[in-house]
Design a protein around this motif. Sequence first.
Motif, PDB file in Angstrom:
ATOM      1  N   VAL A  84       1.583  -1.325  -0.131  1.00  0.00           N
ATOM      2  CA  VAL A  84      -0.040   0.188  -0.164  1.00  0.00           C
ATOM      3  C   VAL A  84       0.798   1.320   0.002  1.00  0.00           C
ATOM      4  CG1 VAL A  84      -1.921   1.468   1.414  1.00  0.00           C
ATOM      5  CG2 VAL A  84      -1.819  -0.688   1.073  1.00  0.00           C
ATOM      6  N   ARG A  85       0.881   1.671  -0.908  1.00  0.00           N
ATOM      7  CA  ARG A  85       1.207   3.304  -0.798  1.00  0.00           C
ATOM      8  C   ARG A  85       0.502   4.523  -0.487  1.00  0.00           C
ATOM      9  NH1 ARG A  85       2.639   7.725  -4.042  1.00  0.00           N
ATOM     10  NH2 ARG A  85       4.190   8.781  -4.009  1.00  0.00           N
ATOM     11  N   ILE A  86       1.072   5.139   0.201  1.00  0.00           N
ATOM     12  CA  ILE A  86       0.251   6.466   0.951  1.00  0.00           C
ATOM     13  C   ILE A  86       0.097   7.707   0.370  1.00  0.00           C
ATOM     14  CG2 ILE A  86      -0.028   7.557   3.093  1.00  0.00           C
ATOM     15  CD1 ILE A  86      -1.315   5.039   2.808  1.00  0.00           C
ATOM     16  N   ASP A  87       0.174   8.366  -0.349  1.00  0.00           N
ATOM     17  CA  ASP A  87       0.882  10.165  -1.185  1.00  0.00           C
ATOM     18  C   ASP A  87       0.467  11.241  -0.177  1.00  0.00           C
ATOM     19  OD1 ASP A  87       0.602  11.600  -2.903  1.00  0.00           O
ATOM     20  OD2 ASP A  87      -0.057  11.142  -4.578  1.00  0.00           O
ATOM     21  N   PHE A  88       0.889  11.091   0.394  1.00  0.00           N
ATOM     22  CA  PHE A  88       1.133  12.454   1.255  1.00  0.00           C
ATOM     23  C   PHE A  88       0.935  13.630   0.607  1.00  0.00           C
ATOM     24  CE2 PHE A  88       5.253  11.092   4.119  1.00  0.00           C
ATOM     25  CZ  PHE A  88       4.263  10.170   4.373  1.00  0.00           C
ATOM     26  N   GLU A  89       1.612  13.953  -0.999  1.00  0.00           N
ATOM     27  CA  GLU A  89       1.078  15.264  -1.767  1.00  0.00           C
ATOM     28  C   GLU A  89      -1.016  15.590  -1.629  1.00  0.00           C
ATOM     29  OE1 GLU A  89       3.611  16.234  -4.756  1.00  0.00           O
ATOM     30  OE2 GLU A  89       5.419  17.057  -3.669  1.00  0.00           O
ATOM     31  N   LYS A  90      -1.253  14.041  -2.116  1.00  0.00           N
ATOM     32  CA  LYS A  90      -2.633  13.704  -2.738  1.00  0.00           C
ATOM     33  C   LYS A  90      -3.888  13.785  -1.172  1.00  0.00           C
ATOM     34  CE  LYS A  90      -5.991  10.649  -4.284  1.00  0.00           C
ATOM     35  NZ  LYS A  90      -5.338   9.416  -4.657  1.00  0.00           N
ATOM     36  N   GLU A  91      -3.045  13.221   0.068  1.00  0.00           N
ATOM     37  CA  GLU A  91      -3.712  13.333   1.160  1.00  0.00           C
ATOM     38  C   GLU A  91      -3.814  14.619   2.195  1.00  0.00           C
ATOM     39  OE1 GLU A  91      -6.076  11.326   1.375  1.00  0.00           O
ATOM     40  OE2 GLU A  91      -5.322   9.856  -0.382  1.00  0.00           O
ATOM     41  N   VAL A  92      -2.379  14.611   1.850  1.00  0.00           N
ATOM     42  CA  VAL A  92      -2.445  16.907   3.225  1.00  0.00           C
ATOM     43  C   VAL A  92      -1.839  17.643   2.604  1.00  0.00           C
ATOM     44  CG1 VAL A  92      -2.246  14.676   4.775  1.00  0.00           C
ATOM     45  CG2 VAL A  92      -0.337  15.623   3.535  1.00  0.00           C
ATOM     46  N   GLY A  93      -1.576  17.104   0.824  1.00  0.00           N
ATOM     47  CA  GLY A  93      -0.326  18.293  -0.167  1.00  0.00           C
ATOM     48  C   GLY A  93       0.839  18.414   0.586  1.00  0.00           C
ATOM     49  N   LYS A  94       1.255  17.705   1.390  1.00  0.00           N
ATOM     50  CA  LYS A  94       2.842  18.020   1.829  1.00  0.00           C
ATOM     51  C   LYS A  94       3.468  16.752   1.510  1.00  0.00           C
ATOM     52  CE  LYS A  94       0.376  20.210   5.895  1.00  0.00           C
ATOM     53  NZ  LYS A  94       0.569  20.276   7.238  1.00  0.00           N
ATOM     54  N   ASN A  95       4.938  17.115   2.034  1.00  0.00           N
ATOM     55  CA  ASN A  95       5.591  15.695   1.383  1.00  0.00           C
ATOM     56  C   ASN A  95       7.135  16.050   2.801  1.00  0.00           C
ATOM     57  OD1 ASN A  95       7.832  18.100   1.005  1.00  0.00           O
ATOM     58  ND2 ASN A  95       6.988  18.168  -1.023  1.00  0.00           N
ATOM     59  N   VAL A  96       8.547  14.910   3.166  1.00  0.00           N
ATOM     60  CA  VAL A  96       9.171  14.364   4.268  1.00  0.00           C
ATOM     61  C   VAL A  96      10.312  15.015   3.132  1.00  0.00           C
ATOM     62  CG1 VAL A  96       8.295  13.571   5.541  1.00  0.00           C
ATOM     63  CG2 VAL A  96       9.366  12.850   3.297  1.00  0.00           C
ATOM     64  N   VAL A  97      11.282  15.221   3.355  1.00  0.00           N
ATOM     65  CA  VAL A  97      12.831  15.328   3.024  1.00  0.00           C
ATOM     66  C   VAL A  97      13.425  14.617   3.533  1.00  0.00           C
ATOM     67  CG1 VAL A  97      14.588  16.884   2.255  1.00  0.00           C
ATOM     68  CG2 VAL A  97      12.221  17.927   1.852  1.00  0.00           C
ATOM     69  N   VAL A  98      14.965  13.546   3.148  1.00  0.00           N
ATOM     70  CA  VAL A  98      15.867  13.037   3.289  1.00  0.00           C
ATOM     71  C   VAL A  98      16.953  14.216   3.664  1.00  0.00           C
ATOM     72  CG1 VAL A  98      16.731  10.741   2.900  1.00  0.00           C
ATOM     73  CG2 VAL A  98      14.619  10.574   2.772  1.00  0.00           C
ATOM     74  N   TYR A  99      17.120  13.831   5.010  1.00  0.00           N
ATOM     75  CA  TYR A  99      18.501  14.910   4.460  1.00  0.00           C
ATOM     76  C   TYR A  99      18.708  14.209   6.428  1.00  0.00           C
ATOM     77  CZ  TYR A  99      21.319  19.524   4.414  1.00  0.00           C
ATOM     78  OH  TYR A  99      22.007  20.104   3.931  1.00  0.00           O
ATOM     79  N   GLY A 100      19.971  14.393   6.479  1.00  0.00           N
ATOM     80  CA  GLY A 100      20.796  14.018   7.330  1.00  0.00           C
ATOM     81  C   GLY A 100      20.749  14.646   8.090  1.00  0.00           C
ATOM     82  N   GLN A 101      20.112  13.991   9.570  1.00  0.00           N
ATOM     83  CA  GLN A 101      20.693  15.281  10.775  1.00  0.00           C
ATOM     84  C   GLN A 101      21.901  16.179  11.063  1.00  0.00           C
ATOM     85  OE1 GLN A 101      18.649  14.479  14.845  1.00  0.00           O
ATOM     86  NE2 GLN A 101      20.264  14.851  15.363  1.00  0.00           N
ATOM     87  N   THR A 102      23.148  14.888  10.801  1.00  0.00           N
ATOM     88  CA  THR A 102      24.284  15.981  10.584  1.00  0.00           C
ATOM     89  C   THR A 102      24.739  17.067   9.866  1.00  0.00           C
ATOM     90  OG1 THR A 102      25.367  13.895  11.514  1.00  0.00           O
ATOM     91  CG2 THR A 102      26.661  15.461  10.758  1.00  0.00           C
ATOM     92  N   GLU A 103      24.311  16.657   9.037  1.00  0.00           N
ATOM     93  CA  GLU A 103      23.918  18.105   7.877  1.00  0.00           C
ATOM     94  C   GLU A 103      23.301  19.021   8.239  1.00  0.00           C
ATOM     95  OE1 GLU A 103      26.062  18.010   5.333  1.00  0.00           O
ATOM     96  OE2 GLU A 103      26.716  15.299   6.111  1.00  0.00           O
ATOM     97  N   VAL A 104      22.231  18.694   9.138  1.00  0.00           N
ATOM     98  CA  VAL A 104      21.236  19.974   8.941  1.00  0.00           C
ATOM     99  C   VAL A 104      22.075  20.591  10.515  1.00  0.00           C
ATOM    100  CG1 VAL A 104      19.052  20.869  11.013  1.00  0.00           C
ATOM    101  CG2 VAL A 104      18.942  18.778   8.972  1.00  0.00           C
ATOM    102  N   THR A 105      22.529  19.774  11.372  1.00  0.00           N
ATOM    103  CA  THR A 105      23.393  20.890  12.256  1.00  0.00           C
ATOM    104  C   THR A 105      24.472  21.746  11.616  1.00  0.00           C
ATOM    105  OG1 THR A 105      23.142  18.932  13.956  1.00  0.00           O
ATOM    106  CG2 THR A 105      25.351  20.045  14.347  1.00  0.00           C
ATOM    107  N   ARG A 106      24.878  20.835  10.794  1.00  0.00           N
ATOM    108  CA  ARG A 106      25.724  21.998  10.026  1.00  0.00           C
ATOM    109  C   ARG A 106      25.708  23.103   9.369  1.00  0.00           C
ATOM    110  NH1 ARG A 106      30.482  19.149   8.326  1.00  0.00           N
ATOM    111  NH2 ARG A 106      29.730  17.064   8.254  1.00  0.00           N
TER     112      ARG A 106
END
Length: 241
Positions: A84-106
């Motif tokens: 089962v695929r849950i389509d975030f953009e279709k259901e709530v109009g949002k998405n997620v971003v894969v980006y390491g916490q280490t890079e966020v900290t930097r």
Amino acid sequence: MKTQVAIIGAGPSGLLLGQLLYQNGIGNVILERKSGEYVLSRIRAGVLEHTTVQGLEKAGAAERMHKEGLVYTGVELLFNDQHVRIDFEKEVGKNVVVYGQTEVTRDLMDARPATGGVTVYEADNVALHDIDTAAPYVTYTKDGEAHRLDCGFIAGCDGFHGVSRQSIPADVLKSYERVYPFGWLGLLSDTPPVSDELIYAKHDNGFVLCSQRSTTRSRYYLQVPLADKVEDWSDERFWQN
């Protein structure tokens, strides 16, 4: 030294708070017991929810994330031989971003100098005083020299084991915890992800999550008994499961 807000902990939460306070004209000083290099060496989560992305945008620290992060519009669920695929953009109009916490900290570290904010790394013997008054203060040592930081507020961003939580009186502190009868074994692997999107799977042997950090680096989690130790799991056993 005086400031409006003393922030304890220079991880992503403390650094992000410092940026957001600056955006609102509120001065702050961050105290961190470890070195900046040590903070950047910690490997943590790498999937940013929509509200976190918005927070980084408000903090002025989202430019590299938007260039290098992987945007995912959905997630896959596998259970009982179903896909089962849950389509975030279709259901709530949002998405997620894969980006390491280490890079966020930097990125947050790199953005802080422009605010003029002070970050004190390797601050030893940090202690919080008069935290139940209108004039709290923090003491610490740096390079063997004692310092005092007067402030209007103290923000504890140093985690469960940090000095901030330990400074709250036992008769005031309230903890809410749910203990599950299993644990998670996480593995960071320099292998391409098994899927273009994150997979959450239920199996007879337990739960598994197939996540990622980039197009060449994967992050996997296996459900394991609480009694298991890392030493119990060789590379061969992990990949077999």
